[in-house]
Write an enzyme that holds these catalytic residues in place. Structure first.
Site, short mmCIF file in Angstrom:
data_model
loop_
_atom_site.label_atom_id
_atom_site.label_comp_id
_atom_site.label_asym_id
_atom_site.label_seq_id
_atom_site.Cartn_x
_atom_site.Cartn_y
_atom_site.Cartn_z
CE LYS A 81 -4.01 1.85 2.37
NZ LYS A 81 -4.77 1.56 3.66
CB SER A 156 -8.25 3.99 2.72
OG SER A 156 -7.23 3.07 3.39
CB SER A 180 -8.28 1.01 5.41
OG SER A 180 -8.97 2.11 5.50
#
Lengths: 506, 500
Positions: A81, A156, A180
């Site tokens: 990420k 997210s 997330s």
């Protein structure tokens, strides 16, 4: 599609370590897959082709010399990420304000992955600074759900979870502040784990809400997640909030869970997580999952956590408050975007213009909310109250864990929604975190495991399992047991039912 | 740029008004590393060479508390007779400024590590005043801005600014007094005595360089006036960064005379921060803030609470130096001083520096003679306190040792001290750089002696004829020729050998 990309991380590791495949072949296969489908799904913000191949070759060289693999995952590729710093590789957090910034240091998670010989393919798309539940808040465009191109992959960490469902990577790292990791896992039919707060170092994780942020593993199977968790977890002196204790035996727990015997395990169903706002298909999938757990020998009890209904509002005071302070450093003075510079502009003018241009709407909304909530005269009513709710939520968990070893709920109230559907309705967007937020507030561990497809729309649903802080191993035992039973019942892993993706040039 | 401001005659001020003081002192700790990272804290290093992701506030970086700084904070708290908090946290103080990398300062807010203490001060006439200590808390320093292109060196009017983050994250302790009331006309003197006593205490604790000229000790002086007999406090001003002991006294005195004139004229004192001007001893308003600053404090989530155990606190209490009063009594005995001699040394601000010089190896007499004569002259010329001279007691002790070992003569020693004062480094550096070592090579000296004797044959003859006292002229010539780097006693011996 190459068969190599359909393998689990554990299978890939075995083939690499027995030299049936080279790490370079495996990496190249995934890079090829990214090249073919990423225009369609847009899960990556940056693909580090050269770095990945070099890391893979280094692993191959060591194995060819006859050395033992550096870790059980040495040579296996991973999608990281874009909120974790990578020395020499851009890190944007999905924001214009960090466009072009190349960190001079590795996050502890990044360093541990490299040291373990895990091959970092690149950086995945995300809601800007991890604020969002759909990845639509990325400054660089949304990620598409591999199950349905018109739908969001959650957020997210939509990029990380979608990269797994798109078979671009067998492993990914996410970060979970309010769901997330778990919510994208649920809506993409993949596994996502939010470890106990302090279980994985936050050093180098660009802070959104420091007291809630937690990095964790994303994978297509529970065992793969456990293997990755062991690589990245454990104490780090660079993070004062890191737990100075050995990790619980999570890989062992995942392997034990695979025997699909849950006798003696007490599973608590949280009664507050049902009813209005819950999609019927999600509810039915959840109930079926509870039946499966019962059939594996678990004792199912109902528990009430009365303060969980206040968790979401409290969460939406605490995270903006911390965010308003954490994001103050993006001021154009030292790195990242700088606009508004002219002969007579002051430093303040440049800060203002840069923050106006560099932050997206949701980030600005949270900075303003948080600035307000922390203001003198309002602090007690907002931030102070939210902290009290946090204590009450933690007590609810404590009481519930007296009655049950783990708690279960749907991971998120609905399946993946359509891109654009909730962008103008922040409250609807925030409700995606309804079931995941309590674990962040209390700091305990939780996992989302695919629980099948919703019967009304054919989209993936997730089962959330929550365990007390430091008892992450329970997630893996229960998650793995459930996974085995469900795969047995449905004739294989759910994720292989993802439709064929449109390939570039096809 | 200072505009004419009306002030009131000081005697009238104290006749009509009662001053209330509040002093905030920031002390930079002399820990080897910063408050929240492993960077060095050396003063004067090349800009931006003592930095890392954490003290630069790079995205993703995190703080880790410096245990040595916490120990220093607790020791300071104990020495100031404070309570030590059994549990306390850091907080974030949020505001934007380019020299603050995170745009928040990690500080302590409503949970200081030490609170509710006191310190006794002795004024020059022997009177003792007890000053209450509100709190002592930990925080990190900011970076340094150098504003270029303006007339004042302040940001206003500057064309651009240069930033040095070496100081960012250096541990600071902020020590805040309770309101100091009832000292009347002595307020300026008390302010100075407080900062002096605090500096001496911190030096004895060995927790800071306490150099006001280098900013390792910084004082903000809050002053307000109220009509005599009124109990409510008047509106205060805060004069920032007053950077010498003398300035502390002058700033307080000036603010009293200025505020008195404002009040007497029917005006109101504006609550504001003010700058002190060294040149004329006045103060002027800082930048006027349109709105009150709201720092939006909240507990720092990246750090864990500090919960010092009783055991730890007691162990640290055991490391405290003697109390100043006891120390003076002992010094008076050890150095065999009369009451008057001690008072003179105290008033000259010489006791602590002499004591430190003795601690560094000199005898009390040697240390005293340097500090009350040559160094006192230097301090006087510069208009600073002895302790503010840019030479440390350890450096003075080293010079004394060099004299005792014969490597320096007294006159060379003064040149070495001059070099240290001029910032040329430690005494040994100055000796090497300036080539000041005593010429002890007899062959070199003999050559100089022969030359001097040859240049003054009549004197040489007198010496040979038994007039030993004539040797003085030759000694003088040799000393001149060797640039005063010879040992005069040895030169004399050589002359007499030559002429025997």
């Amino acid at each position: 599609m190459s068969d190599v990309t359909r393998l689990t991380a554990a299978e890939l590791a075995e083939k690499i370590h027995t030299r049936e495949l080279t790490a370079e072949q495996v990496t190249q296969a995934h890079l090829d897959r990214i090249g073919a489908v990423d225009d369609f799904v847009h899960t990556f913000l940056h693909v580090d082709t050269e770095g990945a191949l070099a890391a893979a070759r280094a692993v191959d060289a060591e194995l060819d010399e006859g050395r033992a693999p550096r870790s059980p995952l040495a040579g296996v590729p991973l999608a990281l990420k874009d909120v974790l710093t990578t020395d020499g590789v851009p890190t944007t957090c999905g924001s214009r304000i960090l466009e072009g910034w190349v960190p001079p240091y590795d996050a502890t998670v990044t360093r541990r992955l490299r040291e373990a010989g895990v091959v970092i393919l690149g950086k995945t798309n995300m809601d800007e600074f991890a604020m969002g539940s759909s990845t639509e808040n990325s400054a660089f465009g949304p990620t598409h759900n591999p199950w349905d191109h018109a739908r969001v992959p959650g957020g997210s960490g939509g990029g990380s979870s979608a990269s797994l469902a798109a078979f671009e990577a067998p492993l990914a790292i996410g970060t979970d502040t309010g769901g997330s990791i778990r919510q994208p896992g649920a809506v993409t039919g993949t596994v996502g784990v939010k470890p106990t707060y302090g279980g994985v170092s936050r050093y180098g994780l660009v802070a959104f809400s420091s007291s809630l942020d937690q990095a964790g593993p994303c994978a297509r199977t529970v065992l793969d997640a456990a293997l990755l968790h062991e690589v990245i977890g454990g104490h780090d002196p660079m993070d004062s909030t890191s737990i100075d204790a050995p990790l619980p035996p999570i890989v062992e727990a995942a392997r034990r869970g695979a025997s699909a015997d849950l006798s003696g395990v007490r599973v608590g169903v949280v009664s507050e997580f049902a009813g209005e706002g819950y999609q019927a298909g999600v509810q039915r999938s959840f109930e079926a999952a509870v039946d499966v757990l019962r059939s594996l020998g678990a004792e199912v009890v109902e528990v009430s956590c009365p303060h969980f209904v206040y968790a979401l509002p409290a969460y939406y005071l605490i995270n903006p408050s911390e965010c308003s302070s954490n994001l103050a450093r993006f001021d154009a003075m030292r790195y990242g975007l700088r606009v508004g510079e002219s002969g007579d502009s002051s430093a303040e003018d440049v800060m203002r213009a840069t923050r106006e241009a560099g932050f997206g709407a949701e980030v600005k909304r949270r900075i303003m909310l948080g600035t307000f909530a922390l203001s003198s005269g309002y602090y007690d009513a907002y931030y102070g109250q939210a902290q009290k709710v946090r204590t009450l939520v933690t007590r609810d968990f404590d009481a519930a864990f007296d009655k049950a070893d783990v708690l279960v709920s749907p991971t998120t109230p609905t399946t993946a929604f359509k891109i654009g559907e909730r962008v103008d309705d922040p409250m609807a967007m925030y409700r995606a975190d309804l079931c995941t937020v309590p674990a962040n507030l209390a700091g305990n561990a939780a996992i989302s495991v695919p629980s099948g497809l919703s019967d009304e729309d054919g989209l993936p649903v997730g089962l959330q399992v929550m365990a007390p802080a430091l008892a992450d191993d329970r997630l893996y035992r229960v998650g793995a047991a459930y996974e085995v039973a469900r795969d047995r019942a449905s004739g294989g892993s759910l994720v292989y039912r993802v439709p064929e993706l449109r390939e570039s040039g096809a | 740029m200072t505009t004419m401001v009306e002030t009131m005659d000081y005697d009238e001020v104290v006749e009509r008004f009662d001053p209330v003081l509040g002093l905030e002192v920031h002390v930079e700790l002399s820990t080897a590393t910063k408050m929240f990272c492993g960077c060095a804290t050396t003063f004067g290093a090349e800009p931006n060479t003592q930095v890392c992701p954490t003290c630069l506030g790079l995205p993703g970086s995190l703080p880790v508390m410096n245990g040595a700084a916490v120990e220093s904070a607790i020791r300071i708290g104990l020495a100031l007779n404070c309570q030590i908090a059994p549990w306390c946290r850091f907080a974030r103080k949020n505001y934007f400024y380019p020299d603050m990398p995170k745009n928040f300062q990690t500080s302590q807010y409503d949970e200081p590590i030490a609170f509710d203490g006191w310190m006794d001060l002795e004024l020059p006439d022997g009177e003792t005043v007890r000053v209450g200590i509100e709190r002592a808390h930990m925080e990190e320093d900011t970076g340094k801005s150098l504003h270029v292109g303006g007339a004042t060196g302040r940001i206003h009017g500057a064309s651009h600014s240069l930033l040095d983050y070496n100081r960012a994250g250096v541990p600071l302790i902020e020590i805040v007094t309770k309101p100091i009331e009832g000292v009347g006309a002595r307020a300026p003197e008390v302010a100075r005595a407080y900062v002096t006593a605090l500096r001496d205490l911190l030096r004895a604790l060995d927790v800071s360089d306490v150099r006001m000229d280098q900013g390792s000790l910084r004082c903000d002086a809050n002053v307000s006036l109220r009509e005599r007999g009124v109990s409510e406090f008047g509106t205060r001003t805060e004069t920032k960064n007053v950077n010498s002991l003398r300035s502390v006294e002058r700033a307080v005195r000036y603010e009293m005379t200025r505020q008195a004139a404002v009040l007497a004229g029917g005006g109101e004192v504006v609550q504001e921060t003010r700058h002190f001007h060294e040149a004329d001893g006045s103060t002027s308003p800082g930048r006027v803030k349109e709105t009150a600053e709201d720092y939006r404090y909240f507990p720092e989530p990246d750090l864990v609470p500090i919960a010092p155990s009783e055991e730890w606190i007691e162990r640290l209490r055991g490391t405290l130096p003697e109390k100043p009063a006891e120390r003076r009594k002992r010094i008076q005995q050890d150095w065999q001083l009369s009451d008057l001699e001690l008072r003179d040394l105290l008033n000259a601000g010489a006791v602590e520096v002499i004591a430190s010089t003795v601690d560094a190896g000199a005898t009390p007499d040697e240390a005293r003679s340097w500090w009350v004569s040559y160094l006192a002259q230097q301090a006087n010329t510069r208009g600073v306190e002895l302790a503010e001279l840019p030479i440390s007691p350890a450096q003075v002790a080293r010079v004394i040792a060099l004299v005792n070992s014969g490597e320096l003569t007294n006159s060379l020693a003064k040149q070495v001290v001059d070099g240290v004062l001029a910032g040329e480094g430690d005494p040994d550096d100055v000796v090497a750089a300036r080539g000041l070592a005593v010429v002890s090579d007899d062959s070199a000296l003999n050559a100089a002696v022969d030359e001097a004797l040859a240049a003054q044959p009549d004197v040489a003859d007198k010496i040979r004829g038994g007039k030993v006292q004539a040797a003085g002229a030759i000694v003088g010539a040799v000393m001149k020729a060797t640039n005063n780097q010879a040992d005069a006693k040895r030169v004399r011996e050589l002359i007499l050998e030559r002429c025997s």
